[in-house]
Design an enzyme around this catalytic site. Structure first.
Site, PDB file in Angstrom:
ATOM      1  N   CYS A 244       1.369   2.392  -2.392  1.00  0.00           N
ATOM      2  CA  CYS A 244      -0.018   2.576  -2.848  1.00  0.00           C
ATOM      3  C   CYS A 244      -0.751   1.322  -2.397  1.00  0.00           C
ATOM      4  CB  CYS A 244      -0.060   2.726  -4.365  1.00  0.00           C
ATOM      5  SG  CYS A 244       0.661   4.267  -4.943  1.00  0.00           S
ATOM      6  N   ALA A 245      -1.030   1.238  -1.112  1.00  0.00           N
ATOM      7  CA  ALA A 245      -1.273  -0.067  -0.501  1.00  0.00           C
ATOM      8  C   ALA A 245      -2.724  -0.521  -0.460  1.00  0.00           C
ATOM      9  CB  ALA A 245      -0.714  -0.056   0.922  1.00  0.00           C
ATOM     10  N   ALA A 246      -3.675   0.416  -0.437  1.00  0.00           N
ATOM     11  CA  ALA A 246      -5.068   0.026  -0.166  1.00  0.00           C
ATOM     12  C   ALA A 246      -5.733  -0.586  -1.406  1.00  0.00           C
ATOM     13  CB  ALA A 246      -5.848   1.259   0.275  1.00  0.00           C
ATOM     14  N   GLY A 248      -5.081  -3.536   0.064  1.00  0.00           N
ATOM     15  CA  GLY A 248      -4.129  -4.298   0.860  1.00  0.00           C
ATOM     16  C   GLY A 248      -3.819  -5.719   0.419  1.00  0.00           C
ATOM     17  N   LYS A 250      -1.755  -6.903  -1.834  1.00  0.00           N
ATOM     18  CA  LYS A 250      -0.319  -7.178  -1.999  1.00  0.00           C
ATOM     19  C   LYS A 250       0.420  -6.995  -0.685  1.00  0.00           C
ATOM     20  CE  LYS A 250      -0.801  -5.928  -6.756  1.00  0.00           C
ATOM     21  NZ  LYS A 250      -2.164  -5.422  -6.553  1.00  0.00           N
ATOM     22  N   ASP A 265      -1.124   5.046   1.735  1.00  0.00           N
ATOM     23  CA  ASP A 265      -2.071   5.333   0.648  1.00  0.00           C
ATOM     24  C   ASP A 265      -2.622   6.726   0.915  1.00  0.00           C
ATOM     25  OD1 ASP A 265      -3.661   3.260  -1.489  1.00  0.00           O
ATOM     26  OD2 ASP A 265      -4.654   5.173  -1.085  1.00  0.00           O
ATOM     27  N   ASP A 306       2.563  -0.299  -6.378  1.00  0.00           N
ATOM     28  CA  ASP A 306       1.457  -0.779  -7.229  1.00  0.00           C
ATOM     29  C   ASP A 306       0.693   0.482  -7.641  1.00  0.00           C
ATOM     30  OD1 ASP A 306      -0.538  -2.314  -8.393  1.00  0.00           O
ATOM     31  OD2 ASP A 306      -1.533  -2.771  -6.502  1.00  0.00           O
ATOM     32  N   CYS A 359      -1.851  -2.787 -13.062  1.00  0.00           N
ATOM     33  CA  CYS A 359      -2.804  -3.747 -13.649  1.00  0.00           C
ATOM     34  C   CYS A 359      -3.295  -3.180 -14.983  1.00  0.00           C
ATOM     35  CB  CYS A 359      -3.965  -4.028 -12.700  1.00  0.00           C
ATOM     36  SG  CYS A 359      -4.861  -2.560 -12.170  1.00  0.00           S
TER      37      CYS A 359
HETATM   38  C1  LIG Z   1      -3.810  -0.094  -7.786  1.00  0.00           C
HETATM   39  S1  LIG Z   1      -4.427   0.585  -6.316  1.00  0.00           S
HETATM   40  C2  LIG Z   1      -3.538  -0.309  -5.087  1.00  0.00           C
HETATM   41  C3  LIG Z   1      -4.010  -1.712  -4.798  1.00  0.00           C
HETATM   42  C4  LIG Z   1      -3.281  -2.367  -3.650  1.00  0.00           C
HETATM   43  N1  LIG Z   1      -1.832  -2.336  -3.833  1.00  0.00           N
HETATM   44  C5  LIG Z   1      -3.703  -3.800  -3.430  1.00  0.00           C
HETATM   45  O1  LIG Z   1      -2.985  -4.731  -3.827  1.00  0.00           O
HETATM   46  O2  LIG Z   1      -4.755  -4.014  -2.830  1.00  0.00           O
HETATM   47  C6  LIG Z   1      -3.659   2.157  -6.295  1.00  0.00           C
HETATM   48  C7  LIG Z   1      -3.777   2.910  -5.000  1.00  0.00           C
HETATM   49  O3  LIG Z   1      -2.932   4.042  -5.107  1.00  0.00           O
HETATM   50  C8  LIG Z   1      -3.470   5.058  -4.293  1.00  0.00           C
HETATM   51  N2  LIG Z   1      -2.793   6.311  -4.703  1.00  0.00           N
HETATM   52  C9  LIG Z   1      -2.926   6.998  -5.857  1.00  0.00           C
HETATM   53  N3  LIG Z   1      -2.083   8.043  -5.876  1.00  0.00           N
HETATM   54  C10 LIG Z   1      -1.383   8.032  -4.705  1.00  0.00           C
HETATM   55  C11 LIG Z   1      -0.387   8.854  -4.135  1.00  0.00           C
HETATM   56  N4  LIG Z   1       0.088   9.913  -4.770  1.00  0.00           N
HETATM   57  N5  LIG Z   1       0.084   8.516  -2.923  1.00  0.00           N
HETATM   58  C12 LIG Z   1      -0.390   7.437  -2.268  1.00  0.00           C
HETATM   59  N6  LIG Z   1      -1.342   6.633  -2.756  1.00  0.00           N
HETATM   60  C13 LIG Z   1      -1.838   6.915  -3.964  1.00  0.00           C
HETATM   61  C14 LIG Z   1      -4.956   4.965  -4.545  1.00  0.00           C
HETATM   62  O4  LIG Z   1      -5.682   5.553  -3.465  1.00  0.00           O
HETATM   63  C15 LIG Z   1      -5.154   3.443  -4.647  1.00  0.00           C
HETATM   64  O5  LIG Z   1      -5.550   2.904  -3.420  1.00  0.00           O
END
Ligand SMILES: C[S@@+](CC[C@H](N)C(=O)[O-])C[C@H]1O[C@@H](n2cnc3c(N)ncnc32)[C@H](O)[C@@H]1O
Length: 432
Positions: A244-246, A248, A250, A265, A306, A359
């Site tokens: 769940c990278a965006a 970005g 982490k 993501d 994340d 978080c």
């Molecule tokens: C907490 S944010 C991530 C923040 C990111 N790790 C950072 O440090 O910048 C959660 C992310 O999970 C993504 N997300 C939610 N459900 C998902 C899924 N089933 N598969 C992939 N990504 C998912 C969302 O689009 C969102 O970008």
């Protein structure tokens, strides 16, 4: 006037439509005709942010001065009054300007026009009673949404719940993760190096104007948010997927340590932000737009998850979160997080590591998720986190060996330089 109207609309949409503040303000900026210029947008943001940060105090002050309560058919009256009260109590707008503009806005809206005299009287009374109102305002009982105050009391106890709520009153910290030379960057940017290695600044200058930003030497990330990636001990040659990278933050920690990173993501929009961040930072990752639950490839040395969550650990930064989220948001998120954890385990090679983080301050999204995966999957065990992996912050390690940061942790004399976002992280190992 334009900024105050935009602030009132942003507060109204957050509270009635659960629309995040930043989304509303971004829409205001992009509206070319009649849209806000950047200065007005900054003012609208600061008014709306403080209005939501201190909403309970503001509502209590209004209610005590409106014998018959808020008129039912007052149109935008309620939002105009909330925004004007925020200015009178918490910003350096002169009282007469805040009152006059609010009365003008009340008259301009046909539904609220009949209440212009009421608006004038109530706001003047609030200006007169300012000291009394501020002295009798309580961070936990007034400015924390009741469902969260109740939960934090139950989870962390009265004194920690009070400390969390008190931390939410302050302007958020401004932390950066640097690629290298933290003390050099702290000196150049007038900040301090935290025990965890993040650099904490207290400037109000625009981020993009600061030295080293355009050159890609650092990125903005709360000090607590910088910790989970580090728990994987990333190094050159290690294959790591961030599920769940965006946008970005982490993943950048992982890539900057030399790991071979795949960033997944489901949001293509948010991955565009990740791509732009990585380009500026001159870092590389393989970017995949996919639902992590259906993403399949050969297993990785390590997985960072994340997960999407209620984000109640970021209320100091985003005071709209507490009012937008509801207890009913928890169960579907908890279910998704559990599915994502199982997927993370499946994508880890035998002997590999998984870091799960959120978080959120809610135990269902943190401690309980880990207890549940340990129960349902005998191939997984916890690898406890030691305080010296996180700069010696022993107060942030639970007895079970997980990371639990609270907004009141790392608190010192200067609130702007104190506190952490509320995070939970656990490290798991898959049997070899
Ligand atoms: C907490 S944010 C991530 C923040 C990111 N790790 C950072 O440090 O910048 C959660 C992310 O999970 C993504 N997300 C939610 N459900 C998902 C899924 N089933 N598969 C992939 N990504 C998912 C969302 O689009 C969102 O970008």
């Amino acid at each position: 006037m334009a900024a105050r109207v935009a602030a009132a609309r942003a507060v109204a949409e957050a509270l009635t439509l659960a629309r995040p503040l930043e989304e509303r303000l971004a829409a205001d900026l992009s509206l070319r005709a009649g849209g806000l210029d950047p200065r007005d947008r900054a003012l609208a943001r600061s008014i709306a942010t403080v209005a939501l940060r201190r909403l309970g105090t503001i509502r209590k002050a209004l209610a005590r001065r409106m014998e018959k309560g808020m008129p039912k058919r007052g149109g935008a009256l309620e939002w105009t009054l909330i925004v004007a009260t925020a200015q009178i109590l918490f910003l350096d707008t002169p009282d007469h300007a805040a009152v006059d503009l609010a009365v003008k806005a009340t008259r301009a809206d046909p539904a609220s026009a009949p209440f212009a005299a009421l608006a004038n009287a109530v706001l003047r009374a609030i200006a007169r009673d300012r000291d009394l109102i501020l002295a009798s305002s309580d961070p936990l009982d007034d400015d924390t949404p009741a469902w969260l105050a109740q939960r934090w009391r139950a989870t962390y106890g009265e004194s920690a719940a009070r400390a969390i709520a008190a931390a939410h009153r302050s302007e958020p910290t401004f932390d950066i993760s640097v690629k290298s030379d933290p003390s050099g960057w702290a000196a150049r940017l007038g900040g301090i190096v935290l025990p965890t290695g993040s650099v904490r600044l207290d400037t109000h200058q625009a981020v993009a104007e600061l030295e080293g930003y355009a050159a890609g030497e650092w990125w903005v990330q709360d000090a607590a948010a910088a910790l989970p990636a580090r728990l994987l001990q990333p190094r050159a040659g290690m294959r790591i997927v961030d599920l769940c990278a965006a946008p970005g933050g982490k993943a950048a920690e992982l890539a900057a340590a030399g790991a071979e990173v795949t960033t997944v993501d489901r949001s293509a929009e948010r991955l565009k932000l990740l791509a732009a961040n990585f380009e500026r930072l001159r870092l590389h990752s393989e970017i995949v737009v996919a639902d992590a639950l259906t993403f399949d490839t050969s297993p990785f040395d390590a997985v960072l998850l994340d997960a999407p969550c209620t984000a109640t650990g970021t209320i100091r930064r985003h005071p709209d979160v507490g009012w937008i989220k509801r207890p009913g948001d928890l169960p579907p998120l908890v279910k998704l997080q559990a599915q994502l954890i199982d997927k993370a385990v499946a994508l880890t090679r035998p002997g590999g590591a998984i870091v799960y983080c959120v978080c959120s301050l809610e135990p269902e999204e943190g401690e309980a998720q880990i207890a549940a995966v340990l129960r349902r999957n005998p191939d997984v065990r916890r690898l406890p986190i030691a305080a010296d992996e996180i700069g010696g912050l022993a107060e942030c390690v639970t007895p079970a060996g997980d990371l639990r940061t609270l907004p009141c942790h790392l608190w010192g004399d200067n609130p702007r330089r104190s506190g952490l976002d509320g995070f939970f992280a656990a490290r798991l190992i898959k049997a070899g």
